[in-house]
Design a protein around this motif. Structure first.
Motif, PDB file in Angstrom:
ATOM      1  N   GLY A  50     -35.789 -31.141   0.301  1.00  0.00           N
ATOM      2  CA  GLY A  50     -35.999 -29.754  -0.077  1.00  0.00           C
ATOM      3  C   GLY A  50     -34.923 -28.877   0.539  1.00  0.00           C
ATOM      4  O   GLY A  50     -34.315 -29.244   1.550  1.00  0.00           O
ATOM      5  N   ILE A  51     -34.700 -27.728  -0.086  1.00  0.00           N
ATOM      6  CA  ILE A  51     -33.658 -26.831   0.392  1.00  0.00           C
ATOM      7  C   ILE A  51     -34.144 -25.392   0.261  1.00  0.00           C
ATOM      8  O   ILE A  51     -34.804 -25.020  -0.717  1.00  0.00           O
ATOM      9  N   VAL A  56     -29.284 -22.827   3.538  1.00  0.00           N
ATOM     10  CA  VAL A  56     -28.986 -23.063   4.952  1.00  0.00           C
ATOM     11  C   VAL A  56     -29.881 -24.162   5.532  1.00  0.00           C
ATOM     12  O   VAL A  56     -29.439 -24.983   6.344  1.00  0.00           O
ATOM     13  N   SER A  57     -31.144 -24.184   5.121  1.00  0.00           N
ATOM     14  CA  SER A  57     -32.091 -25.153   5.688  1.00  0.00           C
ATOM     15  C   SER A  57     -32.402 -26.255   4.685  1.00  0.00           C
ATOM     16  O   SER A  57     -32.660 -25.984   3.506  1.00  0.00           O
ATOM     17  N   THR A  58     -32.358 -27.495   5.181  1.00  0.00           N
ATOM     18  CA  THR A  58     -32.672 -28.644   4.350  1.00  0.00           C
ATOM     19  C   THR A  58     -33.696 -29.531   5.058  1.00  0.00           C
ATOM     20  O   THR A  58     -33.773 -29.551   6.290  1.00  0.00           O
ATOM     21  N   SER A  71     -28.178 -30.145  -1.806  1.00  0.00           N
ATOM     22  CA  SER A  71     -27.362 -28.929  -1.723  1.00  0.00           C
ATOM     23  C   SER A  71     -27.627 -28.089  -2.965  1.00  0.00           C
ATOM     24  O   SER A  71     -28.234 -28.568  -3.931  1.00  0.00           O
ATOM     25  N   ARG A  72     -27.181 -26.850  -2.928  1.00  0.00           N
ATOM     26  CA  ARG A  72     -27.380 -25.977  -4.083  1.00  0.00           C
ATOM     27  C   ARG A  72     -26.209 -25.028  -4.224  1.00  0.00           C
ATOM     28  O   ARG A  72     -25.508 -24.720  -3.250  1.00  0.00           O
ATOM     29  N   VAL A 104     -40.051 -24.101   2.192  1.00  0.00           N
ATOM     30  CA  VAL A 104     -39.946 -25.408   1.548  1.00  0.00           C
ATOM     31  C   VAL A 104     -41.262 -26.154   1.766  1.00  0.00           C
ATOM     32  O   VAL A 104     -41.772 -26.209   2.877  1.00  0.00           O
ATOM     33  N   ALA A 105     -41.800 -26.722   0.717  1.00  0.00           N
ATOM     34  CA  ALA A 105     -43.056 -27.466   0.799  1.00  0.00           C
ATOM     35  C   ALA A 105     -42.810 -28.928   0.457  1.00  0.00           C
ATOM     36  O   ALA A 105     -41.835 -29.265  -0.231  1.00  0.00           O
TER      37      ALA A 105
END
Length: 124
Positions: A50-51, A56-58, A71-72, A104-105
């Motif tokens: 998840g992103i 910034v957070s993965t 990534s996105r 993110v779930a």
């Protein structure tokens, strides 16, 4: 309403790499947390990565940590899953998902929109 379309799946030998892409349309992409899930017939859909909305957070499932990278690109409305060191057990259908949230779930039911899925097959 967001539409998601995955691409980039296929057949690869164990140890190889694939890059999955997910193209979004119909919404403001940057307000969605994005996730990749996978599901084998007869089993529950499982979280892969998840992103956050900014990228910034993965987050990763333990089974793929260190091998997969999410990534996105918000300008292009795309999310990617780079899969390296693939194993036969990674063989299944992969889904892209969008969640209108700041968090993110990992549960599939927390996501609002889904792609149709794409097959990844890793041969031994």
């Amino acid at each position: 309403q967001v539409q998601l379309v995955e691409s980039g799946g296929g057949l690869v030998q164990a140890g190889g790499s694939l890059r999955l892409s997910c193209a979004a349309s119909g919404g403001i992409f940057s307000i969605y947390v994005m996730g990749w899930f996978r599901q084998t017939p007869g089993k529950e859909r499982e979280f892969v990565a998840g992103i956050s909305r900014s990228g910034v957070s993965t987050y990763y499932a333990d089974s793929v940590k260190g091998r997969f990278t999410i990534s996105r690109d918000n300008a292009k409305k795309m999310v990617y899953l780079q899969m390296n060191s693939l194993k036969p057990e990674d063989t299944t259908v992969y889904f892209c998902a969008a969640r209108q949230s700041t968090v993110v779930a990992v549960r599939p039911l927390d996501y609002d929109y889904w792609g149709q899925g794409i097959q990844v097959t890793v041969s031994s």
